[in-house]
Design an enzyme around this catalytic site. Structure first.
Site, PDB file in Angstrom:
ATOM      1  N   SER A 206      41.442   9.036  -7.762  1.00 39.03           N
ATOM      2  CA  SER A 206      41.410   7.581  -7.814  1.00 39.03           C
ATOM      3  C   SER A 206      40.010   7.079  -7.462  1.00 39.03           C
ATOM      4  CB  SER A 206      42.501   7.028  -6.885  1.00 39.03           C
ATOM      5  OG  SER A 206      42.766   5.691  -7.181  1.00 39.03           O
ATOM      6  N   LYS A 210      36.243   8.543  -8.771  1.00 35.66           N
ATOM      7  CA  LYS A 210      35.059   7.834  -9.272  1.00 35.66           C
ATOM      8  C   LYS A 210      33.833   8.279  -8.472  1.00 35.66           C
ATOM      9  CE  LYS A 210      38.006   3.651  -9.234  1.00 35.66           C
ATOM     10  NZ  LYS A 210      38.870   3.663 -10.369  1.00 35.66           N
ATOM     11  N   GLN A 250      40.678  -3.334 -15.716  1.00 39.07           N
ATOM     12  CA  GLN A 250      39.460  -3.659 -16.464  1.00 39.07           C
ATOM     13  C   GLN A 250      38.551  -4.539 -15.633  1.00 39.07           C
ATOM     14  OE1 GLN A 250      40.581  -6.308 -19.942  1.00 39.07           O
ATOM     15  NE2 GLN A 250      42.530  -5.295 -19.515  1.00 39.07           N
ATOM     16  N   TRP A 302      47.504   2.181 -15.257  1.00 38.73           N
ATOM     17  CA  TRP A 302      46.402   1.422 -14.646  1.00 38.73           C
ATOM     18  C   TRP A 302      45.053   2.147 -14.827  1.00 38.73           C
ATOM     19  CZ3 TRP A 302      45.867  -3.403 -13.584  1.00 38.73           C
ATOM     20  CH2 TRP A 302      44.941  -3.852 -12.649  1.00 38.73           C
ATOM     21  N   HIS A 338      50.001   8.632 -10.740  1.00 48.46           N
ATOM     22  CA  HIS A 338      48.696   8.609 -10.089  1.00 48.46           C
ATOM     23  C   HIS A 338      48.563   9.709  -9.028  1.00 48.46           C
ATOM     24  CE1 HIS A 338      44.981   6.485  -9.536  1.00 48.46           C
ATOM     25  NE2 HIS A 338      45.197   6.249  -8.251  1.00 48.46           N
TER      26      HIS A 338
END
Ligand SMILES: *[C@@H]1O[C@H](CO)[C@@H](O)[C@H](O)[C@H]1NC(C)=O
Ligand SMILES: *[C@@H]1O[C@H](CO)[C@@H](O)[C@H](O)[C@H]1NC(C)=O
Length: 384
Positions: A206, A210, A250, A302, A338
């Protein structure tokens, strides 16, 4: 002798980049940019000249790294005044890697946990996986190093933590966390001879996925980058969403916390993300041709699983293939949500291949149930 060769190497690097055409300075801001409805072309220089051969990649990659820092990560600080020292302390729950960074008059410290496999020694050093945030794969026979985000940088716009004690400016939290990974590698170099620093992987899930991607982007020492369920600001394209089954995160969703993961420049593109000069494929281009494997759950809407698999992956593969490294990049899809533990198991054979050369029959180029959105990357690699 070693210092001399190190100096020579950095001189050669500086000379190589000196031959690159410089980017405009300053780079254009939102108002001066035009809409671009496809992924930016990695095979054409900023000034419009197509790359002639892979000899041009060093300069093009340097441009891409600058653009990504300008429009998303913020500029990585000049760390040349840092001195990193580390000690390994035995605690009742395993070993602690205690890291101290001194820069000018300032000194900061943070700790990571270190688990060495039986038999690791300075004469038989092992690979290592560094994981941020408590979730990630393990690898048989490898050292496991884990660290937490808050001691490095607070998760939000409040600039506290070791990174912010040393550095300031319009820099995103992902870059700060990436620096944390890099300080651990510095510490391994000086204090853990049982680890082979040429075989280090970085992982997270998650937001920490990144961060793992940012770590691999900035540091050539990282042999393997493993972002799990990384989504927007990770492997998901900034421009393209596929929301038939559920909303994708987004740019308009960025809030006070997620909006601090990148720089403030990125937030100016909330008005129209189609003007953004970079894409997810520029993040992966910063890592290429080093090994990169990512995980995504097909029901983890998501994180935009279709965009990561059917846009970012095939466009990234085109670059890796051109660099002769197609087997160094892969995606692993699973029919779950997730940060699912099955994602860790799925990437393990890829890790073993990178760390030990162990072959696997698993096809890491398989993007089913999706099909490539080739309309998003109408360019192709130069033929040689
Ligand atoms: C490094 O330290 C010197 C001496 O304090 C200082 O002049 C210089 O600006 C510092 N460089 C960086 C990149 O922080
Ligand atoms: C790191 O660990 C060492 C040894 O266990 C401990 O003495 C020190 O207080 C810890 N430092 C931090 C910043 O947590």
């Amino acid at each position: 002798m070693y210092l001399a060769s190190l100096l020579l190497t950095s001189l050669l690097v500086v000379q190589a980049y000196a031959q690159c055409t410089p980017l405009p300075s300053p780079l254009p801001a939102f108002d001066d940019l035009s809409v671009m409805t496809t992924l930016p072309d990695p095979f054409t220089f900023y000034n419009g000249t197509p790359l002639a051969s892979t000899d041009d990649w060093a300069c093009r990659q340097q441009e891409i790294k600058t653009l990504v820092q300008e429009y998303f990560y913020g500029y990585y600080p000049d760390t040349s005044n840092e001195t990193v020292t580390a000690t390994v302390a035995q605690g009742w729950q395993g070993q602690t890697l205690a890291i101290t960074i001194t820069s000018g008059a300032k000194t900061v410290s943070f700790n990571a946990t270190l688990t060495l496999p039986a038999g690791a020694s300075a004469s038989a050093p092992v690979p290592a996986l560094i994981t941020l945030g408590g979730f990630g794969p393990t690898a048989d026979g490898a050292a496991a190093i884990a660290f937490d985000a808050a001691p490095i940088a607070y998760d939000g716009s409040q600039k506290t933590g070791a990174f912010w004690e040393l550095y300031e400016g319009d820099i995103g939290v992902l870059t700060a966390w990436a620096w944390g990974f890099h300080k651990i590698i510095d510490a391994l170099e000086v204090a853990v001879p049982e680890v082979d620093v040429a075989r280090v992987g970085v992982a997270g899930c998650s937001r920490y996925g990144k961060a793992a991607l940012a770590a691999g982007f900035f540091d050539e020492r990282i042999a393997l980058t493993i972002p799990l369920s990384s989504g927007f600001m990770g492997m998901a394209p900034f421009r393209f969403q596929y929301e038939a089954n559920g909303a994708n995160e987004q740019i308009s969703d960025l809030d006070d916390t997620s909006g601090s993961w990148g720089n403030d420049v990125l937030l100016t593109f909330k008005a129209d993300v189609m003007r953004l000069p970079i894409e997810s494929t520029f993040l992966t281009a910063g890592v290429a041709p080093r090994a990169l494997i990512w995980d995504e759950g097909t029901t983890d809407y998501w994180t935009n699983p279709e965009g990561t698999a059917a846009v970012t992956f095939p466009a990234t593969l085109a670059l890796y293939d051109w660099l002769g490294a197609g087997d160094q990049v892969g995606v692993s899809l699973r029919n779950s949500g997730h940060c699912d533990p099955s994602g860790n198991a799925n990437v393990a054979p890829f890790i073993n291949r990178v760390f030990y050369g162990t072959e696997t029959t698993r096809n890491y180029h398989d993007i089913s149930p999706f099909t490539a959105h080739t309309e998003t990357f109408p360019w192709s690699a130069p033929s040689e």
